[in-house]
Enzyme design. Structure first.
Site, PDB file in Angstrom:
ATOM      1  N   HIS A  33       4.095  -4.309   1.000  1.00 32.31           N
ATOM      2  CA  HIS A  33       4.011  -2.850   0.889  1.00 32.31           C
ATOM      3  C   HIS A  33       2.789  -2.534   0.036  1.00 32.31           C
ATOM      4  CE1 HIS A  33       5.665  -3.720  -3.025  1.00 32.31           C
ATOM      5  NE2 HIS A  33       6.732  -4.287  -2.467  1.00 32.31           N
ATOM      6  N   HIS A  36       2.039  -4.528  -3.124  1.00 31.96           N
ATOM      7  CA  HIS A  36       1.321  -5.808  -2.949  1.00 31.96           C
ATOM      8  C   HIS A  36      -0.169  -5.559  -2.722  1.00 31.96           C
ATOM      9  CE1 HIS A  36       5.441  -7.119  -1.464  1.00 31.96           C
ATOM     10  NE2 HIS A  36       5.171  -8.043  -2.365  1.00 31.96           N
ATOM     11  N   SER A 184       9.416  -2.104  -3.446  1.00 37.12           N
ATOM     12  CA  SER A 184      10.015  -3.436  -3.373  1.00 37.12           C
ATOM     13  C   SER A 184      10.271  -3.747  -1.899  1.00 37.12           C
ATOM     14  CB  SER A 184      11.354  -3.435  -4.115  1.00 37.12           C
ATOM     15  OG  SER A 184      12.129  -4.548  -3.731  1.00 37.12           O
TER      16      SER A 184
END
Ligand code: PAF
Length: 281
Positions: A33, A36, A184
């Protein structure tokens, strides 16, 4: 972007890099996502050679169902990484990472005695196994980890120093959705009611931070208020709320006990376990 699906691919890709390049490593478990991608962008501020690993590390899962349901979206991940300009993506198999059973037991300096440690036995030792293996394989100068996993970051810093790896660990700030929910990979597993409820976690942390600033409540009282606030949402159930010294990670009972103080939480939304944290001092 070079995609390496085996150790020999990785060796070949690394040997094609110039000898004096500094590698920045972004270890991930995929289901990428924007959080990252923000790590990848930060990595490019340090170096122009960025390796992203995608590996769902079985030995850090203490719950087999959690491992089974962990989202896997490798094709979409590669598209995101290519757009971000990633140099190499390394997607090893379990055999690549663990050609033999890895029985190493790491000294984690007691930093695993709180928070996630007792609730996820073996988790941080499993993280240490994979991170050291990735360090050995990619020989990075820098490695980038998100502050959402505050305890993991402290533990990785500890064993990197302890084992003498010449790797600079770079912490990256939590990336949040517009409604405050910490990004997350597990968020994709939430149903719509759980997803609507989940921002209440950050709201409770933010309230705690405001109350902590006033110094009128003790850490213990603040924990009580935060647990009640989270659990007042019918879709959320807090597993723990702790207030710790940001360096030693030991619980504090007063605001003067440490120079830096963090509140961290783990919360269940149904079966899905979410973690988050906030700086209180
Ligand atoms: O934070 C994660 O995604 C994982 O724990 C890590 C650091 C990639 C190790 O598997």
């Amino acid at each position: 972007m070079i995609i390496c699906s085996s150790l020999s691919d990785l060796e070949q890709a690394i040997s094609s890099l110039s000898n004096d390049c500094k590698i920045g490593l972004v270890p991930t478990m995929g289901a990428l996502h924007q959080g990252h991608i923000s790590l990848v962008k930060t990595a490019f501020k340090y170096t122009d050679t960025v390796i992203v690993s995608i590996f769902v590390n079985p030995v850090q899962f203490n719950n087999p169902d959690d491992l089974k349901r962990y989202p896997r979206t490798v094709e979409a991940d590669c598209r995101l990484l290519e757009d971000a300009g990633t140099t190499i993506v390394f997607i090893p198999s379990v055999e690549d990472i663990y050609p033999e059973p890895d029985n190493r037991v790491f000294d984690l300096g007691g930093l695993d005695s709180v928070g996630e440690g007792p609730r996820r036995p073996g988790h941080f030792n499993g993280v240490a196994k994979v991170v050291t293996r990735l360090f050995d394989l990619t020989k990075p100068t820098y490695a980038f980890f998100g502050e959402k996993d505050f305890q993991q970051l402290a533990i990785i810093r500890f064993f990197t120093r302890q084992l003498g790896y010449p790797v600079e660990i770079i912490p990256c700030p939590i990336f949040r959705e517009d409604d405050g929910l910490a990004m997350s990979s597990r968020n994709t597993l939430l149903d719509s009611e759980q997803r609507n409820a989940a921002p209440a976690i950050y709201k409770a942390l933010s309230n705690a931070s405001r109350l902590a600033d006033q110094r009128e409540l003790s850490p213990k009282e603040l924990i009580g208020i935060t647990v009640r606030e989270i659990n007042s949402n019918p879709y959320l159930n807090s597993e723990y709320v702790e207030i710790v010294n940001s360096l030693t990670l030991q619980p504090v009972t007063g605001w003067d006990e440490a120079a830096g103080i963090q509140m961290w939480v783990a919360v269940f939304a149904g079966e899905i376990r979410l973690i988050d944290n906030i700086k209180l001092k």
